[in-house]
Design an enzyme around this catalytic site. Structure first.
Site, mmCIF file in Angstrom:
data_model
loop_
_atom_site.group_PDB
_atom_site.id
_atom_site.type_symbol
_atom_site.label_atom_id
_atom_site.label_comp_id
_atom_site.label_asym_id
_atom_site.label_seq_id
_atom_site.Cartn_x
_atom_site.Cartn_y
_atom_site.Cartn_z
ATOM 1 N N HIS A 23 64.510 97.728 28.914
ATOM 2 C CA HIS A 23 65.595 97.117 28.146
ATOM 3 C C HIS A 23 65.968 98.030 26.983
ATOM 4 O O HIS A 23 65.156 98.836 26.545
ATOM 5 C CB HIS A 23 65.142 95.799 27.495
ATOM 6 C CG HIS A 23 64.475 94.826 28.393
ATOM 7 N ND1 HIS A 23 65.080 93.660 28.806
ATOM 8 C CD2 HIS A 23 63.220 94.796 28.927
ATOM 9 C CE1 HIS A 23 64.238 92.959 29.554
ATOM 10 N NE2 HIS A 23 63.102 93.634 29.640
ATOM 11 N N TYR A 24 67.171 97.854 26.429
ATOM 12 C CA TYR A 24 67.400 98.307 25.070
ATOM 13 C C TYR A 24 67.425 97.082 24.167
ATOM 14 O O TYR A 24 67.702 95.966 24.610
ATOM 15 C CB TYR A 24 68.644 99.168 24.906
ATOM 16 C CG TYR A 24 70.002 98.550 25.188
ATOM 17 C CD1 TYR A 24 70.371 97.280 24.737
ATOM 18 C CD2 TYR A 24 70.974 99.278 25.876
ATOM 19 C CE1 TYR A 24 71.631 96.756 24.971
ATOM 20 C CE2 TYR A 24 72.235 98.767 26.122
ATOM 21 C CZ TYR A 24 72.558 97.504 25.655
ATOM 22 O OH TYR A 24 73.809 96.991 25.886
ATOM 23 N N THR A 25 67.121 97.292 22.877
ATOM 24 C CA THR A 25 67.059 96.160 21.956
ATOM 25 C C THR A 25 68.447 95.623 21.627
ATOM 26 O O THR A 25 68.603 94.428 21.370
ATOM 27 C CB THR A 25 66.354 96.567 20.660
ATOM 28 O OG1 THR A 25 67.016 97.715 20.106
ATOM 29 C CG2 THR A 25 64.889 96.905 20.926
ATOM 30 N N HIS B 32 67.243 95.783 32.885
ATOM 31 C CA HIS B 32 67.571 94.364 32.711
ATOM 32 C C HIS B 32 68.860 94.010 33.449
ATOM 33 O O HIS B 32 68.998 92.933 34.022
ATOM 34 C CB HIS B 32 67.717 94.071 31.213
ATOM 35 C CG HIS B 32 67.531 92.641 30.852
ATOM 36 N ND1 HIS B 32 67.647 92.182 29.562
ATOM 37 C CD2 HIS B 32 67.245 91.544 31.601
ATOM 38 C CE1 HIS B 32 67.430 90.883 29.537
ATOM 39 N NE2 HIS B 32 67.189 90.469 30.752
ATOM 40 N N GLU C 70 60.831 97.194 25.697
ATOM 41 C CA GLU C 70 62.047 97.199 24.887
ATOM 42 C C GLU C 70 62.158 98.564 24.201
ATOM 43 O O GLU C 70 61.191 99.069 23.635
ATOM 44 C CB GLU C 70 62.005 96.101 23.830
ATOM 45 C CG GLU C 70 62.239 94.700 24.371
ATOM 46 C CD GLU C 70 63.714 94.372 24.562
ATOM 47 O OE1 GLU C 70 64.572 95.228 24.254
ATOM 48 O OE2 GLU C 70 63.998 93.251 25.013
#
Length: 246
Positions: A25-27, A136, A90
């Protein structure tokens, strides 16, 4: 690889499935500190096993044997409880929520190097196949865009992490099908996408769900051109990936 154990999230429970997937994921937040606070906030009810900062620092927020709450509603290769079957990483990056002046913010080399090292250590502990290293947006294409088309999936694959194939150096971008089209060719690419792992029905019609899945596919495997349409190049890429599956 040094992992900070000082920050722990209360947002986890027990797994119901064995670990078989790795989700990146990225935050999508303005700073890493803001992301860390949110992932450790009991009111937020979100978490991840690991958080990787831009400078390569890694914080472990949830123990791997526990079910972190990072994936939400989704489906990959028929598994719907992704939180139970996966380890979530993340990555601190503003992504589509906080682009910089040049567009999507880059992933620094220091950060990617540590993601590779962390991913390799995880893959060494569990039976996670290449086709189960996903973003994601792959498991939730209608809801999510991360880790984004600026994430270097091909570089991770070159390091032995994830599924990739050699594609045509001069791709054929002729549009084959658009939203609303119905054709046997649409069914063929839907079948291929389903074999890769996407949650998509083989209807033969280019419907809204197919458009979302095509967008997610392009973000992962053709990041330089996210048209959301079916062209010859995408058809060839889907076929090349399917041939790598058992």
């Amino acid at each position: 690889m040094k992992i900070d154990q000082a920050h722990k999230s209360p947002n986890f429970n027990e797994r119901a499935l064995p670990i078989s997937q790795l989700v990146l994921h990225y935050t999508g937040m303005e700073t890493g500190q803001a992301a860390l606070e949110r992932l450790c906030d009991p009111e937020a009810k979100v978490s991840a096993h690991y958080l990787v900062f831009e400078d390569g620092r890694i914080a472990q927020l949830v123990e791997e044997e526990k079910r972190a709450w990072h994936a939400g509603v989704g489906n990959w290769r028929g598994i719907k409880d992704i939180n139970s079957s996966s380890i979530g990483i993340e990555i601190v990056n503003g992504g589509h929520n906080f682009p910089d002046s040049d567009g999507l913010p880059p992933y620094p080399d220091e950060q990617i190097n540590e993601i590779i090292a962390l991913s390799k250590s995880i893959l060494g502990r569990y039976d996670i196949q290449a086709w189960n290293v996903i973003g994601h947006s792959d498991l939730a294409p209608e809801r999510k865009e991360d880790p984004g088309e600026h994430f270097p999936w091909s570089g991770l694959a070159a390091a032995g992490i994830g599924l990739w194939a050699d594609f045509e150096p001069e791709p054929d971008r002729r549009i084959l099908f658009e939203l609303g089209d119905r054709d046997r060719g649409v069914a063929i690419i839907q079948q291929g996408l389903a074999q890769i792992g996407y949650d998509i029905a083989v209807t033969g019609q280019f419907d809204e769900r197919t458009k979302f899945v095509m967008t997610a596919f392009q973000r992962h495997w053709r990041p330089d051109d996210i048209s959301s349409l079916i062209d010859m190049d995408c058809l060839q890429r889907v076929g090349a990936l399917v041939r790598l599956l058992p």
